[in-house]
Structures are given as C-alpha cells and as structure tokens.
Scaffold this active site. Structure first.
Site, PDB file in Angstrom:
ATOM      1  N   HIS A 287      -9.237 -55.454  10.907  1.00  0.00           N
ATOM      2  CA  HIS A 287      -9.759 -55.135  12.232  1.00  0.00           C
ATOM      3  C   HIS A 287      -9.176 -53.774  12.628  1.00  0.00           C
ATOM      4  O   HIS A 287      -8.059 -53.437  12.217  1.00  0.00           O
ATOM      5  CB  HIS A 287      -9.278 -56.105  13.314  1.00  0.00           C
TER       6      HIS A 287
ATOM      7  N   ASP B 299      -5.614 -53.997  13.720  1.00  0.00           N
ATOM      8  CA  ASP B 299      -4.616 -54.439  12.722  1.00  0.00           C
ATOM      9  C   ASP B 299      -3.934 -53.228  12.114  1.00  0.00           C
ATOM     10  O   ASP B 299      -2.759 -53.266  11.755  1.00  0.00           O
ATOM     11  CB  ASP B 299      -5.271 -55.150  11.522  1.00  0.00           C
TER      12      ASP B 299
HETATM   13  C1  XUL Z   1     -10.944 -66.207  13.475  1.00  0.00           C
HETATM   14  C2  XUL Z   1     -11.445 -65.462  12.324  1.00  0.00           C
HETATM   15  C3  XUL Z   1     -11.382 -63.983  12.416  1.00  0.00           C
HETATM   16  C4  XUL Z   1     -12.534 -63.279  11.782  1.00  0.00           C
HETATM   17  C5  XUL Z   1     -12.534 -61.776  11.948  1.00  0.00           C
HETATM   18  O1  XUL Z   1     -10.978 -67.577  13.328  1.00  0.00           O
HETATM   19  O2  XUL Z   1     -11.829 -66.049  11.341  1.00  0.00           O
HETATM   20  O3  XUL Z   1     -10.195 -63.570  11.826  1.00  0.00           O
HETATM   21  O4  XUL Z   1     -12.593 -63.535  10.422  1.00  0.00           O
HETATM   22  O5  XUL Z   1     -12.467 -61.381  13.267  1.00  0.00           O
END
Ligand code: XUL
Ligand code: CO
Length: 438
Positions: free
Chosen positions: A102, A105
C-alpha cells in the site's frame, strides 16, 4: 554484516522432501515442470509489505512485540529506507518473484496529500533501484483508504465529497506509481466501504458513489495506458460491520449494475471467503465461471475464531482443490498468490518470517503437485462429465436451447409416463479418490 536483521539466514534453496533443514524448501522446486510450465510461473508468489515489515505485532490488547531496527528510528523517511533495504533482502533470500504494498506501507503519510506524494516519490526512486538490482517484480499496488481517521466513514462511500476527492487523489497517485513500477495489477479493497447502521446511512447513494469512484479509476487507468488488471478484493466484514464488497457474487452484481464487469476482476482472499460463509474453492470457482477471476490473497483463518487472523496456509487439501479449479480455468494471467498473512505476535525472531513463508510456499507447491495429479489422472473430471451426461442427449439439448416449453415438458412426462431413476452422488467415494492425490 550484522546491521541486517536477516544476517543469520542465507538464500533459501530447494533441498527436497527428505531434507531436515528447516530453512530450505522441501516441495517448492521453482524450476520443476508442472503441466508444461515452471512451478514458479504457476504460483507467482508475492510477499506483502504490510504484515511482514510494517506490523509491529500489536493487537487490540497490547503493544508491538517485534523489535525491528526501523521501528526504532524516529525520522520516518529514514525508517522507510531501512525497511525497504530489509524487505528486498528478504524477498531475495526467500526467492519470491513478486511483492505487494500500500502507499502508506512504503512511505510515511505527510501533513497534506502533496507532502505524502513527495514522500512516496522519494522512496519509489529507491524501490525502482532495488527492483532492478534483484529482479523482484510488483504483483500489485494499492492505496490505503482505511487507516487514517479521515476514512472512518468510508472513502468513496463517505458522506463528505471532499473525502471522496481525497481518496481519488490517493488512488491516482498509486496508479501512477504502480504503472511506473510495471505492476501487473492494481487492487481496491474497501475495508470502510460499508456501514455500521442504516439509521445514519443512505445505502443507495453510497452504492452510486462507489460505482462512480470505480468508473473514475477505470477511466484513469486507460488514460495513462496502464495495462495491468484492476482488482476488487471482496470481504464481508471487519473493520466495517457490513461491507459492500461482501463476496464475489455481490461484487459481480455490483459491477454489472454499474457496467464495470469488463473493467474489474476479483482478488480473492482465502479467509475472506470463509468469513463470507463460502469455501475458498467456491469463491474461486464462482469468479472463474463468471470471467472475473484475477488474483489470490493467500492465508487462512482459525476454526475457533470468527475474525481475520491472516495466518499462513498449511492445508494442502484446501490448496489442491483451489489449484485444481484455477488450473482448469486456465491458470493465472496477471494474478498470483500474495501472502496476505502475518506471523503470530509471539513469533518475534526475524527467522520466523522465513519459516512462515517457506511453509506457505511449500504448501502451495504441494497443492499444485496434487492438482497436477488430479488433472492428468482425469477421473474427477470424468465423474462430473458422467453425472451430467443426460444433458448432452436430445432432451437436454431441447430444454437448454429453448425449443421445449413448460407445457411440452409436462406433456412429455405425462405421455411417456417418465419416472426418473435416482442415482448416487457418490460423495464419499469421490472424497476417498481425492485423498489419494493429496
Ligand atoms: C484486509 C486485506 C487488505 C487488502 C489490501 O483484510 O486483506 O490487506 O489485501 O488492502
Ligand atoms: Co487481502
């Protein structure tokens, strides 16, 4: 080089099932040919940044338990650079072909979107260098539209259009970044796109907002010439009580309603499937059958807990069924197997991160090898073919092609005195057969 957290671990190698070395692969033999393709190219494994390098081990009752050097650095950009070095050292030593992250992150959020974007640019320059140095590729990028308090009432579905605009700004930037890094997909997970109570929620309006948001994202993708796949990740609940992207079927209906079914596919997470009351295989099969299968977030839940524990997979039979379904559907195109999984918070040693991923990759490899046997043997497929064989006959053809009316069918049964004969579904026999492949 004792400054690296992973200095005690060398490159992880395949040593075969007889190996007693816990820091080796016993099944993940990346160059092994499976149905005409390298094992590594079937699985397309990715390591995720957030669980493995950002999460401190905190839970709702207690503080972080992991002592990683970058958690101790107060300058956030310096910390991000240290973390980046460690992450790529890990990917390289593990031999993971892909990673995922992300925006927040990898680089710290600033006081404004402008500042956050500048932070991101600075770190992405370094990510690019590391990707070139190691050959590790980006499976997908995504924007975090759920952690900051501004998103407490949703991002695209927020009652405030300024928050919608802020989210648009974040996604635009992350699409640019993903494009720049040659990411193969872009993921949208709507953790806060949903509601806590209908007493304060206009569900119809929120659906229209989300539809608009997804259209804008697709338009922008085409505008910049990003060739990767846009993915929506379904999840029924947590953190929001009711999430709009509940499961693959809800996402598919939503996409059709907003005429987006050709723009998006799904990123199916193993334990999200379970939380929505389906099996992992069901979600994958449903997506494949409707032409929206994209990628996998690999993990598992806990039978005794009803939340998203994000554990590493260890059930070969479950993976074998999913791999069988994926292979029969033609395999991955841009998708892969992203470990959206984290250590238990008592597993505090840096080596634990290797044990977790090695076990996960070996489980995936064993599942793939079992699926290969299921396919080459052909008996499972023959059983299903045989079960529906009647539909290939004249009556079946007449019904499905629309040549027979309800009255025609009724007359046929009445005139011929048809009394169909019951046949066994043979579930236990088939389950015993499955056990032989696994
Ligand atoms: C949350 C989840 C997230 C997504 C990306 O449950 O799975 O980490 O994969 O935002
Ligand atoms: Co996920």
């Amino acid at each position: 080089m004792s400054e690296s957290v992973f200095w005690r671990v060398d490159k992880i190698r395949y040593e075969g099932p007889e190996s007693d070395n816990p820091l080796s692969f016993r099944y993940y033999d990346k160059d092994r040919r499976v149905l005409g393709k390298r094992l590594e190219d079937h699985l397309r494994v990715a390591v995720c940044y957030w669980h493995s390098f950002n999460w401190t081990g905190f839970d709702v009752f207690g503080a972080g338990t992991f002592d990683r050097p970058w958690f101790r650095v107060s300058n956030q950009l310096e910390a991000a650079e240290m973390k980046l070095k460690a992450a790529f050292e890990f990917f390289e030593k593990l031999g993971a072909p892909f990673f995922t992250f992300h925006d927040r992150d990898i680089a710290p959020e600033g006081a404004t979107l402008k500042e956050s974007n500048a932070n991101l640019d600075r770190i992405i320059d370094k990510v690019e260098v590391e990707m070139q140095r190691t050959g590790v590729r980006l499976l997908w990028g995504t924007a975090n539209l759920f952690s900051h308090p501004r998103y407490m009432g949703g991002a695209a579905t927020n009652p405030d259009p300024e928050i919608f605009a802020y989210a648009a700004g974040q996604v635009r930037k992350m699409l640019d970044v993903t494009h720049r890094l040659n990411g193969e997909n872009y993921v949208l997970w709507g953790g806060r796109e949903g509601y806590e109570t209908l007493l304060n929620t206009d569900m119809k309006r929120e659906a229209d907002q989300l539809g608009r948001f997804l259209s804008l994202v697709a338009d922008y993708k085409h505008k910049i010439g990003f060739k990767g796949t846009l993915l929506i990740e379904p999840k029924p609940k947590e953190p929001t009580k009711h999430q709009y992207d509940y499961d693959t079927a809800s996402v598919y209906a939503f996409l059709q309603r907003y005429r987006l079914e050709r723009e998006y596919a799904v990123n199916i997470e193993a334990n999200h499937a379970i939380l929505s009351g389906h099996s992992f295989q069901h979600e994958v099969a449903y997506a494949i059958q409707n032409g929206i299968f994209g990628s996998i977030d690999m993990n598992r839940g806990d039978y005794l807990l009803g939340w998203d524990t994000d554990q590493f997979p260890n059930d070969v039979q479950e993976i074998a069924l999913v791999m069988y379904t994926i292979l029969k559907g033609g395999g991955f195109t841009t998708g892969g197997m992203n470990f959206d999984a984290k250590l238990r918070r008592q597993s505090i040693d840096p080596e634990d991160l290797f044990h977790a991923h090695i076990g996960g990759m070996d489980t995936l490899a064993r599942g793939l090898l079992a699926a290969e046997k299921m396919i080459t043997d052909g008996r499972l497929d023959a059983i299903v073919q045989e079960r529906y064989a009647g539909w290939k006959g004249e009556l079946g053809e007449r019904i499905l092609s629309g040549k027979a009316s309800l009255a025609d069918l009724s007359d046929l049964v009445l005139e011929k005195g048809i009394e169909p004969k019951a046949r066994s579904g043979r579930q236990e026999f088939i389950e015993n057969l499955l056990a032989r492949y696994v």
